[in-house]
Design a protein around this motif. Structure first.
Motif, short mmCIF file in Angstrom:
data_model
loop_
_atom_site.label_atom_id
_atom_site.label_comp_id
_atom_site.label_asym_id
_atom_site.label_seq_id
_atom_site.Cartn_x
_atom_site.Cartn_y
_atom_site.Cartn_z
N LEU A 137 -1.57 -4.91 -17.64
CA LEU A 137 -1.87 -3.65 -18.33
C LEU A 137 -0.60 -2.85 -18.56
N ALA A 138 0.28 -2.87 -17.57
CA ALA A 138 1.56 -2.17 -17.69
C ALA A 138 2.55 -2.83 -16.75
N SER A 139 3.81 -2.75 -17.12
CA SER A 139 4.90 -3.23 -16.26
C SER A 139 6.00 -2.19 -16.29
N LEU A 140 6.56 -1.94 -15.11
CA LEU A 140 7.61 -0.93 -14.94
C LEU A 140 8.80 -1.59 -14.26
N GLU A 141 9.95 -1.57 -14.90
CA GLU A 141 11.18 -2.09 -14.28
C GLU A 141 11.89 -0.91 -13.63
N CYS A 142 12.24 -1.05 -12.36
CA CYS A 142 12.74 0.09 -11.57
C CYS A 142 14.04 -0.25 -10.85
N ASP A 143 14.87 0.77 -10.68
CA ASP A 143 16.02 0.70 -9.79
C ASP A 143 15.61 1.34 -8.48
N ARG A 144 15.88 0.66 -7.36
CA ARG A 144 15.50 1.22 -6.06
C ARG A 144 16.31 2.48 -5.80
N GLU A 145 15.60 3.56 -5.46
CA GLU A 145 16.22 4.86 -5.18
C GLU A 145 16.26 5.18 -3.69
N HIS A 146 15.13 4.94 -3.00
CA HIS A 146 15.00 5.34 -1.60
C HIS A 146 14.12 4.35 -0.84
N LEU A 147 14.38 4.26 0.46
CA LEU A 147 13.50 3.58 1.40
C LEU A 147 13.18 4.60 2.48
N PHE A 148 11.91 4.74 2.80
CA PHE A 148 11.49 5.68 3.84
C PHE A 148 10.72 4.92 4.91
N ASP A 149 11.07 5.17 6.16
CA ASP A 149 10.34 4.61 7.30
C ASP A 149 8.93 5.18 7.31
N ALA A 150 7.94 4.32 7.53
CA ALA A 150 6.56 4.77 7.56
C ALA A 150 5.76 3.89 8.51
N GLY A 151 6.02 3.99 9.81
CA GLY A 151 5.29 3.21 10.80
C GLY A 151 5.53 1.73 10.63
N ASP A 152 4.45 0.96 10.47
CA ASP A 152 4.59 -0.49 10.31
C ASP A 152 4.88 -0.89 8.87
N HIS A 153 5.11 0.09 8.01
CA HIS A 153 5.44 -0.12 6.60
C HIS A 153 6.74 0.62 6.26
N VAL A 154 7.24 0.33 5.08
CA VAL A 154 8.34 1.10 4.50
C VAL A 154 7.84 1.53 3.12
N ILE A 155 8.23 2.74 2.72
CA ILE A 155 7.90 3.25 1.39
C ILE A 155 9.12 3.01 0.52
N VAL A 156 8.92 2.27 -0.57
CA VAL A 156 10.00 1.94 -1.50
C VAL A 156 9.81 2.81 -2.74
N VAL A 157 10.81 3.62 -3.05
CA VAL A 157 10.76 4.50 -4.22
C VAL A 157 11.74 3.97 -5.25
N GLY A 158 11.27 3.89 -6.49
CA GLY A 158 12.13 3.41 -7.56
C GLY A 158 12.11 4.32 -8.76
N ARG A 159 13.25 4.34 -9.47
CA ARG A 159 13.36 5.09 -10.72
C ARG A 159 13.05 4.11 -11.86
#
Length: 167
Positions: free
Chosen positions: A120-142
């Motif tokens: 339906l949609a595709s987004l190509e991103c550059d990784r901006e940030h990684l945030f610690d979140a317990g047993d996961h990590v939050i990956v933020v991209g521009r």
């Protein structure tokens, strides 16, 4: 209508069941290993973060086979699945990394990260940030580039199974 009440403290299964009441879309997030091998994983914890700048995020479990690749790669793509792409969701959630790509149609944009065909949609991103979140990590991209279809319906996940929008 009656609600099931679980006393506090609650167990992991009760927590997971409660979260399963929130219907989500499904995406396959892709990136590249340092040696150029493609990596992909099915996620339902994806969302927009900001319109200006255009930021998105997804959550990735620390135990995921692809954890090292996604936390090191400079770019990734989010491929939002259509309701006829359940096979891709299953493929990228259950098979070994090397087996996930056989016969899958992909494009390559600026970063070289695989973009899955027919989404339906595709987004190509550059990784901006990684945030610690317990047993996961939050990956933020521009978001650097995107494409979306004007038609189609999303593949959904609800209470531990696939779901569809009503006609």
């Amino acid at each position: 209508m009656t609600a099931t009440t679980v006393a506090s403290p609650f167990d992991a299964r009760s927590f997971r069941s409660a979260l399963g009441c929130f219907a989500t879309g499904i995406a396959v997030v892709t990136t590249l290993e340092p040696d150029g091998q493609p990596v992909g994983v099915t996620v339902n914890s994806f969302s927009s973060v900001s319109l200006d700048p255009p930021l998105v995020q997804f959550c990735l479990g620390r135990a995921a086979q692809s954890f090292a690749a996604f936390t090191a790669a400079p770019s990734f793509a989010v491929n939002i699945l259509a309701d006829d792409q359940e096979d891709l969701s299953v493929r990228f959630s259950r098979r070994e990394q090397q087996e996930r790509w056989g016969g899958v149609a992909v494009e390559r944009w600026d970063s070289g990260v695989p973009i899955l065909a027919g989404c339906l949609a595709s987004l190509e991103c550059d990784r901006e940030h990684l945030f610690d979140a317990g047993d996961h990590v939050i990956v933020v991209g521009r978001v650097r580039r995107l494409a979306s279809r004007p038609d189609g319906r999303p593949l959904l996940y609800f209470r531990g199974g696939y779901a569809a929008l009503a006609e």
